[in-house]
Design an enzyme around this catalytic site. Structure first.
Site, short mmCIF file in Angstrom:
data_model
loop_
_atom_site.label_atom_id
_atom_site.label_comp_id
_atom_site.label_asym_id
_atom_site.label_seq_id
_atom_site.Cartn_x
_atom_site.Cartn_y
_atom_site.Cartn_z
N ASP A 97 3.50 -45.92 87.13
CA ASP A 97 3.99 -44.69 87.57
C ASP A 97 4.19 -43.42 86.51
OD1 ASP A 97 5.13 -42.98 90.07
OD2 ASP A 97 6.76 -43.01 88.56
N VAL A 118 5.02 -34.57 89.48
CA VAL A 118 5.75 -35.14 88.26
C VAL A 118 7.30 -34.56 88.41
CG1 VAL A 118 5.85 -35.02 85.61
CG2 VAL A 118 3.86 -34.76 86.97
N LYS A 132 2.26 -39.73 85.48
CA LYS A 132 2.70 -38.41 85.22
C LYS A 132 2.40 -38.06 83.81
CE LYS A 132 6.25 -39.77 88.57
NZ LYS A 132 7.76 -40.30 88.76
N ILE A 158 12.37 -31.42 89.53
CA ILE A 158 12.33 -30.25 88.21
C ILE A 158 11.21 -29.72 88.23
CG2 ILE A 158 12.60 -30.84 85.86
CD1 ILE A 158 13.58 -33.58 86.33
N GLY A 190 0.55 -36.61 106.24
CA GLY A 190 1.72 -37.55 105.77
C GLY A 190 3.08 -37.09 106.02
N LEU A 191 3.78 -38.02 106.94
CA LEU A 191 5.14 -37.43 107.32
C LEU A 191 6.15 -38.61 107.15
CD1 LEU A 191 4.31 -35.87 110.65
CD2 LEU A 191 5.21 -34.68 108.65
N GLY A 192 6.18 -38.96 105.93
CA GLY A 192 7.24 -40.04 105.16
C GLY A 192 8.47 -39.08 104.83
#
Length: 430
Positions: free
Chosen positions: A203, A134, A207, A138, A11-13
């Site tokens: 979403d 998550v 989390k 942070i 995944g190279l977004g």
């Protein structure tokens, strides 16, 4: 210094490219902290020709990401594909089955399959790391799993979706309607073309279920999260909340006690004196209450190339140093399976906004329903004409069991004086 930690990126977004950039820019520092080089060996992405702002020619490209798990020249696979199932899950399973370490930013996959993957990691003695899943940059996963490990956590809650927080705080500052701000967020890249997972609370629920497991030592239970998003929040709600001394925020709350595991994502009113009331824009924040450490407050960027890549590389550094333990802070067999706690037993204050017909007797009908259900009203505001010819009537209740509010609304259901569905938001009282 040991040999290099050999990494494959699937995944190279935005985040995947950010990982490559961060390792390159901070290479000396990263290698000193990992006590060994971190070397990207192979990558996999759907589009080889996309301009990612960095030279990718040094890496071997593969079309099928799952094949990365079987390679002898790779020590750790970083999964940044996304999605709860499909190629991401196939890669995660294959990686852990092979005994390789897995780093992922995939909260949906963990929320649905985290226990299975953690059990596989334990069986193979492999690392399963997910700091980036998550709250982006942070370090809340490490904070709960390691920094607060000696504490019994009573409650964990926070602002877990930057898109919703951007929309709500922009509405707050500019007095604009939800749909207008959402369209702007999509133009600016804060919201997806299909924003449903964000604005409907899914979403944040992914989390929250992960945080709850870490905080309480309970089994992941995404299905047990009560989810309500922000689609129904109007500019009027933001204004009334401010008048009453609150800010509207989408908050995920989890609590475990003798009644079971309570998990809910919902728009709520945060008192202006509460730290969450001052978390603006696309920032995230998490609060955990420990029985010895007290309140822990984590705040920062919850998404984006830099913050999320930072969390991914921090996991790679830990793996490079050989520092990892059970994915959810304790072995899977030690995690407690708690039943969902009944929301009706919870006691607190509630904000209610009704759109009502502008005629005599309406207020008496509403207050009678509240009285008969045992709901005491703390404050009441009635003002303004709406687009459908009604007026807004806003109530804030005294502390009351949630079942009583549900009963009051049931008594009012079908009333010809109420135009549209009432808006209910709980008041944050932690």
């Amino acid at each position: 210094m040991s040999g290099p930690l050999r990494v494959a990126l699937a995944g190279l977004g935005t985040v995947g490219a950010g990982v490559v950039k961060l390792i390159e820019v901070n290479r000396t520092l990263v290698e000193r902290r990992a006590a060994r080089p971190i070397q990207v060996v192979a990558v996999s992405a759907r589009d080889r020709n996309r301009d990612r702002g960095i030279d990718m020619s040094a890496f071997e490209w593969v079309d099928d990401p799952v094949t990365l798990a079987a390679r002898d020249d790779i020590d750790v696979v970083v999964e940044l594909i996304g999605g709860s199932d499909g190629p991401a899950l196939a890669l995660a399973r294959a990686t852990l089955e092979s005994g390789k370490a897995l780093v992922t930013a995939n909260k949906a996959m963990l929320a649905h399959h985290g226990i299975e993957l953690a059990r596989m990691a334990e069986a193979q003695g492999a690392a399963l790391k997910y700091e980036a899943a998550v709250a982006g940059g942070i370090p809340v996963i490490k904070g709960l799993r390691e920094g607060a490990a000696a504490n019994e956590i009573g409650v964990v809650y926070g602002i877990l979706n930057g898109t919703c927080n951007y929309i709500l705080t922009t509405m707050e500052k500019e007095g604009r309607a939800f749909n207008e701000v959402l369209e702007e967020a999509q133009r600016l890249g804060f919201a997806e073309a299909d924003p449903s997972f964000d604005i409907d609370g899914v979403d944040a629920a992914h989390k929250l279920s992960i945080l709850a497991s870490l905080a309480f030592g309970t089994r992941l239970d995404f299905e047990g999260v009560a989810i309500d998003g922000i689609r129904e929040v109007e500019a009027a709600d933001i204004a009334y909340a401010e008048t009453l001394g609150f800010k509207v925020r989408l908050v995920g709350i989890a609590q475990a006690d003798a009644n079971g595991l309570f998990q809910r994502v919902h728009a709520c009113l945060a008192p202006v004196a509460h730290p969450l009331a001052h978390v603006d824009g696309s920032l995230n924040a998490v609060v955990a209450e420990g029985n010895f450490v007290g309140r822990l407050f984590f705040q920062g960027s919850g998404a984006g190339e830099g913050p999320t890549a930072s969390a991914v590389v921090a996991d790679l550094i830990d793996i490079g140093r050989g520092e990892f333990g059970p994915a959810f802070a304790m072995p899977v067999d030690s995690l407690t399976a708690l039943p969902p706690a009944a929301a009706g037993d919870r006691v607190g204050r509630v904000y209610l906004r009704f759109t009502v017909a502008d005629r005599p007797g309406v207020l008496a009908e509403l207050t009678a329903a509240m009285r008969d259900a045992g709901v005491s009203i703390e404050s009441l505001i009635q003002r303004g004409n709406t687009e459908n010819g009604g007026v807004y009537l806003v109530m804030v209740t005294h502390e009351v069991p949630e079942r009583a509010v549900t009963d009051a609304l049931a008594r009012l259901h079908g009333s010809e004086n109420i135009l549209g569905r009432p808006m209910l938001m709980h008041i944050l009282d932690f």
